[in-house]
Design a protein around this motif. Structure first.
Motif, PDB file in Angstrom:
ATOM      1  N   LEU A  45       0.820  -1.213   0.000  1.00 16.79           N
ATOM      2  CA  LEU A  45       0.000   0.000   0.000  1.00 16.79           C
ATOM      3  C   LEU A  45       0.856   1.266   0.000  1.00 16.79           C
ATOM      4  N   GLY A  46       2.151   1.114   0.233  1.00 15.58           N
ATOM      5  CA  GLY A  46       3.043   2.267   0.250  1.00 15.58           C
ATOM      6  C   GLY A  46       2.914   3.112   1.507  1.00 15.58           C
ATOM      7  N   ILE A  47       2.473   2.487   2.609  1.00 13.73           N
ATOM      8  CA  ILE A  47       2.382   3.199   3.881  1.00 13.73           C
ATOM      9  C   ILE A  47       3.104   2.394   4.954  1.00 13.73           C
ATOM     10  N   THR A  48       3.367   3.051   6.081  1.00 14.35           N
ATOM     11  CA  THR A  48       4.037   2.425   7.216  1.00 14.35           C
ATOM     12  C   THR A  48       3.057   2.256   8.371  1.00 14.35           C
ATOM     13  N   PRO A  49       3.412   1.435   9.368  1.00 19.79           N
ATOM     14  CA  PRO A  49       2.548   1.323  10.545  1.00 19.79           C
ATOM     15  C   PRO A  49       2.310   2.676  11.231  1.00 19.79           C
ATOM     16  N   ASP A  50       3.320   3.531  11.302  1.00 19.57           N
ATOM     17  CA  ASP A  50       3.135   4.850  11.911  1.00 19.57           C
ATOM     18  C   ASP A  50       2.147   5.697  11.112  1.00 19.57           C
ATOM     19  N   GLN A  51       2.218   5.615   9.798  1.00 17.02           N
ATOM     20  CA  GLN A  51       1.266   6.357   8.969  1.00 17.02           C
ATOM     21  C   GLN A  51      -0.147   5.810   9.173  1.00 17.02           C
ATOM     22  N   PHE A  52      -0.274   4.501   9.299  1.00 18.40           N
ATOM     23  CA  PHE A  52      -1.579   3.914   9.591  1.00 18.40           C
ATOM     24  C   PHE A  52      -2.108   4.446  10.917  1.00 18.40           C
ATOM     25  N   THR A  53      -1.251   4.537  11.916  1.00 21.22           N
ATOM     26  CA  THR A  53      -1.672   5.043  13.228  1.00 21.22           C
ATOM     27  C   THR A  53      -2.154   6.484  13.119  1.00 21.22           C
ATOM     28  N   VAL A  54      -1.463   7.294  12.326  1.00 20.53           N
ATOM     29  CA  VAL A  54      -1.913   8.672  12.098  1.00 20.53           C
ATOM     30  C   VAL A  54      -3.302   8.661  11.466  1.00 20.53           C
ATOM     31  N   MET A  55      -3.463   7.871  10.420  1.00 18.40           N
ATOM     32  CA  MET A  55      -4.749   7.821   9.712  1.00 18.40           C
ATOM     33  C   MET A  55      -5.874   7.370  10.634  1.00 18.40           C
ATOM     34  N   ARG A  56      -5.625   6.314  11.392  1.00 14.71           N
ATOM     35  CA  ARG A  56      -6.642   5.803  12.314  1.00 14.71           C
ATOM     36  C   ARG A  56      -7.006   6.861  13.359  1.00 14.71           C
ATOM     37  N   THR A  57      -5.993   7.500  13.909  1.00 18.18           N
ATOM     38  CA  THR A  57      -6.231   8.510  14.938  1.00 18.18           C
ATOM     39  C   THR A  57      -7.032   9.684  14.377  1.00 18.18           C
ATOM     40  N   LEU A  58      -6.698  10.119  13.174  1.00 17.64           N
ATOM     41  CA  LEU A  58      -7.432  11.227  12.557  1.00 17.64           C
ATOM     42  C   LEU A  58      -8.885  10.853  12.291  1.00 17.64           C
ATOM     43  N   LEU A  59      -9.115   9.675  11.767  1.00 15.46           N
ATOM     44  CA  LEU A  59     -10.487   9.257  11.469  1.00 15.46           C
ATOM     45  C   LEU A  59     -11.316   9.045  12.733  1.00 15.46           C
ATOM     46  N   GLU A  60     -10.708   8.458  13.745  1.00 17.28           N
ATOM     47  CA  GLU A  60     -11.441   8.200  14.981  1.00 17.28           C
ATOM     48  C   GLU A  60     -11.726   9.478  15.759  1.00 17.28           C
ATOM     49  N   SER A  61     -10.891  10.476  15.598  1.00 22.17           N
ATOM     50  CA  SER A  61     -11.071  11.724  16.350  1.00 22.17           C
ATOM     51  C   SER A  61     -11.937  12.732  15.608  1.00 22.17           C
ATOM     52  N   GLY A  62     -12.143  12.518  14.314  1.00 19.63           N
ATOM     53  CA  GLY A  62     -12.925  13.466  13.536  1.00 19.63           C
ATOM     54  C   GLY A  62     -12.136  14.697  13.128  1.00 19.63           C
ATOM     55  N   GLY A  63     -10.822  14.617  13.170  1.00 21.90           N
ATOM     56  CA  GLY A  63      -9.968  15.742  12.792  1.00 21.90           C
ATOM     57  C   GLY A  63      -9.447  16.464  14.015  1.00 21.90           C
TER      58      GLY A  63
END
Length: 169
Positions: A45-63
């Motif tokens: 996918l061209g992403i790292t676990p840390d990038q996934f954590t950022v994405m998950r955190t952003l989506l779960e928090s609503g920005g």
């Protein structure tokens, strides 16, 4: 090497006894193995676990803002800033001016970031299910609760500990 094990629950080994399981080593081995497995499974996918954590955190928090993300990820500001810069350059997220704080940025996932997150999330769920399956089903949630409590105490210990060589900052 002789491995010493306790024989009765009323006869515990000292915390530093040779052969006793040690929390830091066990946590490191678990985290490292999980992180490596996840890294390899999402590499396409061209992403790292840390990038996934950022994405998950952003989506779960609503920005959230960059400083809020840093806090939620238990990371340092420079590491997060560098990570976000790379993610922004690759079109995964966008930093916008914060509505109420001119010094802050609001972070939003772009469409490509959301797509990659959804694919990586499926991999993460499969991996977590695979890893946790070593425990009896009726003990899995309790294990995660205990692990969360250990993580909270570790965070509290870090917060109470002096930064940089004993000086209070």
């Amino acid at each position: 090497m002789t491995v010493v094990r306790r024989t009765r629950s009323s006869d515990p080994l000292p915390i530093d006894a040779p052969g006793r399981r040690r929390l830091p080593i066990l946590l490191r081995h678990a985290w490292y193995g999980l992180n490596q497995a996840f890294r390899r499974r999402i590499a396409h996918l061209g992403i790292t676990p840390d990038q996934f954590t950022v994405m998950r955190t952003l989506l779960e928090s609503g920005g959230i803002s960059q400083s809020e993300l840093t806090e939620q990820m238990s990371s340092d500001p420079n590491t997060v800033a560098s990570l976000l810069e790379r993610m922004e350059k690759s079109g995964l997220l966008e930093r916008r001016a914060h509505e109420t704080d001119r010094r802050a940025h609001r972070l939003d996932l772009q469409a490509d970031g959301k797509r990659k997150y959804q694919k990586a999330r499926e991999v993460a769920i499969t991996l977590q299910t695979e890893v946790i399956s070593v425990l009896p089903e009726d003990q899995r949630e309790e294990f995660l609760e205990h692990l969360a409590r250990v993580a909270d105490v570790c965070r509290e210990a870090a917060d109470k500990s002096p930064k940089r060589g004993g000086s209070e900052d």
